[in-house]
Design an enzyme around this catalytic site. Structure first.
Site, short mmCIF file in Angstrom:
data_model
loop_
_atom_site.label_atom_id
_atom_site.label_comp_id
_atom_site.label_asym_id
_atom_site.label_seq_id
_atom_site.Cartn_x
_atom_site.Cartn_y
_atom_site.Cartn_z
N HIS A 19 0.69 -1.12 -0.11
CA HIS A 19 0.20 0.32 0.03
C HIS A 19 0.93 1.28 -0.07
CE1 HIS A 19 -3.73 2.33 0.92
NE2 HIS A 19 -2.83 3.12 1.41
N CYS A 20 0.59 2.15 -1.04
CA CYS A 20 1.67 3.18 -1.26
C CYS A 20 0.99 4.36 -0.53
CB CYS A 20 1.87 3.34 -2.70
SG CYS A 20 3.02 4.82 -3.09
N PRO A 21 1.54 4.98 0.63
CA PRO A 21 0.89 6.20 0.95
C PRO A 21 0.76 7.41 -0.11
CG PRO A 21 2.99 5.80 2.16
CD PRO A 21 2.85 4.56 1.26
#
Length: 311
Positions: free
Chosen positions: A118-120
């Site tokens: 999951h890329c912030p």
């Protein structure tokens, strides 16, 4: 008579004095207990406070026995579902079939096909349908930052030298104008616009170089993972599985590894030689290979391998 009055008055004064002392001690004791209570409550809140805790966290904690029951029951009896989805397990969060290479994202609160992470920065999960776009973004951004840093090297040094010259002139002017009045003070050598211009160039070069190093390292790491035919999550799973089988005298084989060149072909969607130009060098909106639900051997892979539904 007077002696009795004096004795009575002395006794009354002593009684009133004791009453006042008792009230003061009682007030001090109440105040001290109140302070201890406030201090203890503050310490307790400091130890157990969690800014990420909310109603969802409490519900997850309450449903943890149900998750454990679903996970172990499905492992014991196997997956028995009437569904068209080729599932290898059941997600204990969604309570739904989970295909191979699928993982649950606690931030997005859903299962993601071939989830990598999951890329912030993107505020989204990197998975089966956008992994190639994510890698292209890192590649082109790194190349652009490197180009800007190399081409702006001379401009950076000129701006840096100008800033150092400003500092030296400011120090020299302070010594000269120490005994002068305000009307005799000379004007500044560099204007505010020139100072801001030089500082902006230095800031832009440092920013481009930092992004090139950080994003370039991340791009190289994903390149290694793509070459191995695994994602960031699968790397940890495969490492544990490889260690477990090594203790039993067995060798672990990744069922999704088609060789370095084959892995890049599957990742980039290259099926013919022409696709190296139309799908890699030129912008393309083609879909990745497969639906993400099943993982059969791609037709571009010459060496056929038996697909295994693991991980």
């Amino acid at each position: 008579m007077r002696s009795r009055q004096r004795m009575y008055s002395a006794v009354m004064r002593f009684f009133l004095k004791c009453l006042r002392i008792g009230q003061r001690r009682r007030f001090w004791l109440t105040k001290h207990v109140g302070q201890l209570w406030l201090y203890g409550r503050l310490c307790l809140r400091s130890l157990v406070y969690n800014s990420f805790a909310n109603g969802d966290t409490a519900l997850d904690a309450l449903f943890e026995p149900i998750y454990w029951l679903v996970d172990h029951v499905t492992r014991w009896f196997g997956v028995q579902l009437k569904s068209d989805v080729a599932a290898v397990s059941i997600c204990r969060k969604c309570i739904s079939p989970k295909p191979a290479r699928t993982h649950h994202c606690s931030i997005c609160n859903r299962c993601v096909l071939k989830m990598d992470h999951h890329c912030p920065w993107l505020n989204n999960c990197v998975g089966h349908f956008n992994h190639r776009y994510f890698f292209s973004f890192m590649l082109f951004m790194t190349m652009g930052c490197i180009y800007s840093s190399v081409s702006g090297w001379d401009l950076f040094w000129e701006a840096y030298a100008a800033i150092e010259k400003m500092k030296l002139l400011d120090k020299g002017r302070l010594h000269v104008t120490a005994n002068q009045t305000y009307s005799q003070t000379p004007p500044p050598t560099f204007s505010f616009r020139q100072r801001a211009f030089h500082k902006s160039i230095v800031y832009a070069w440092v920013l481009c170089s930092s992004v090139a190093l950080a994003l370039g390292a991340l791009m190289l790491w994903h390149s290694v993972l793509i070459t191995r035919g695994e994602t960031s999550i699968e790397r940890h799973i495969n490492r544990k599985e490889r260690k477990r089988l090594r203790l039993k005298g067995k060798v672990f084989r990744n069922p999704y590894n088609y060789g370095p060149l084959g892995n890049w072909k599957v990742f980039l969607g290259v099926e013919t030689q022409r696709h190296w130009v139309t799908r890699v060098l030129l912008p393309s909106t083609h879909s990745p290979y497969g639906s993400g639900l099943t993982w059969d051997t791609p037709p571009c892979i010459v060496q056929q391998k038996t697909p295994l539904l693991t991980i």
